[in-house]
Design a protein around this motif. Structure first.
Motif, mmCIF file in Angstrom:
data_model
loop_
_atom_site.group_PDB
_atom_site.id
_atom_site.type_symbol
_atom_site.label_atom_id
_atom_site.label_comp_id
_atom_site.label_asym_id
_atom_site.label_seq_id
_atom_site.Cartn_x
_atom_site.Cartn_y
_atom_site.Cartn_z
ATOM 1 N N ASP A 156 0.810 -1.222 0.000
ATOM 2 C CA ASP A 156 0.000 0.000 0.000
ATOM 3 C C ASP A 156 0.843 1.273 0.000
ATOM 4 N N ALA B 6 0.430 3.788 -2.921
ATOM 5 C CA ALA B 6 -0.842 4.509 -2.898
ATOM 6 C C ALA B 6 -0.827 5.620 -1.852
ATOM 7 N N LEU C 230 -1.169 9.702 -2.388
ATOM 8 C CA LEU C 230 -2.021 10.630 -1.644
ATOM 9 C C LEU C 230 -1.219 11.839 -1.174
ATOM 10 N N GLU D 174 -10.429 2.818 2.381
ATOM 11 C CA GLU D 174 -10.768 2.467 1.001
ATOM 12 C C GLU D 174 -12.202 2.871 0.693
ATOM 13 N N SER D 175 -12.387 3.357 -0.515
ATOM 14 C CA SER D 175 -13.726 3.698 -0.987
ATOM 15 C C SER D 175 -14.488 2.416 -1.319
ATOM 16 N N ARG E 14 -15.213 1.450 -4.087
ATOM 17 C CA ARG E 14 -14.544 0.856 -5.261
ATOM 18 C C ARG E 14 -13.161 0.322 -4.928
ATOM 19 N N GLN E 15 -12.859 0.221 -3.628
ATOM 20 C CA GLN E 15 -11.586 -0.288 -3.111
ATOM 21 C C GLN E 15 -10.387 0.548 -3.567
ATOM 22 N N GLU E 16 -10.610 1.852 -3.715
ATOM 23 C CA GLU E 16 -9.517 2.784 -3.984
ATOM 24 C C GLU E 16 -9.089 3.381 -2.652
ATOM 25 N N ILE E 17 -7.792 3.510 -2.450
ATOM 26 C CA ILE E 17 -7.285 4.110 -1.208
ATOM 27 C C ILE E 17 -7.498 5.614 -1.279
ATOM 28 N N VAL E 18 -8.300 6.121 -0.321
ATOM 29 C CA VAL E 18 -8.658 7.538 -0.312
ATOM 30 C C VAL E 18 -8.160 8.263 0.932
ATOM 31 N N ASP F 258 -7.416 11.950 0.188
ATOM 32 C CA ASP F 258 -7.500 12.283 -1.232
ATOM 33 C C ASP F 258 -8.212 13.619 -1.391
ATOM 34 N N SER G 122 -11.673 13.841 -2.756
ATOM 35 C CA SER G 122 -12.760 13.401 -1.876
ATOM 36 C C SER G 122 -12.996 14.381 -0.734
#
Length: 171
Positions: free
Chosen positions: A10, A13, A17, A62-63, A65-69, A97, A100
């Motif tokens: 991770d 990612a 950020l 994670e959102s 959609r499994q995106e790291i935010v 993010d 967001s």
């Protein structure tokens, strides 16, 4: 947002950020906090975030959609701040993010840190942040329930000192 413990996979990612947050700050002329260079190009920063993941203190949000935010790292106080006077959990990193913004991702990650502290039977959270410029970040933490503790400065070679503020929250 779902929060989970992060691993070494991770780290890119989380660095992305940090890079995005730095770009956002630079676009607003706020270069005092993190400068202008991407964190992902700094060997020190890569090593630091990797260390947070390796020691088990890095968590990511994670959102759907499994995106790291978002990401938060907790553990012992960093070397440039005064040592604790009682058991604590120290927030070593908090980043979300910028796309967001307004979704309270930072607040949710701070709530997670509070839960971790309570589970460890620790009643004090501390964090430090950039205190230069308009002190917007200090204000953010105050709105999250922290109070100012100690101001400090980190000397830098051929640059003005980096101004910081330690904040504390009793649980």
């Amino acid at each position: 947002m779902t929060i989970r413990r992060a691993g070494r996979d991770d780290v890119p990612a989380v660095l992305a950020l940090l890079d995005g947050a730095t770009e956002w700050l630079v676009e607003r002329g706020r270069t005092g906090q993190w400068g202008t260079r991407p964190h992902s190009t700094s060997p020190h920063r890569v090593e630091q975030v990797t260390g947070f993941a390796t020691d088990g203190g890095l968590w990511v949000g994670e959102s759907a959609r499994q995106e790291i935010v978002g990401a938060i790292a907790v553990g012992e106080a960093l070397e440039y701040v005064s040592p604790p006077t009682e058991p604590e959990l120290y927030i070593r990193l908090l980043v979300t993010d910028r796309a967001s913004a307004g979704q309270n991702l930072g607040g949710a990650l701070l709530d997670h840190a509070r839960e971790l502290a309570r589970a460890a039977d620790v009643r004090v959270l501390r964090v430090d942040c950039f205190a230069g410029g308009d002190q917007a970040l200090v204000g953010y933490y105050e709105r999250q329930g922290f109070t100012r503790d100690v101001a400090f400065a980190v000397p830098r070679v051929n640059e003005v000192d980096w101004l910081g503020q330690v904040l504390i929250q009793r649980l």
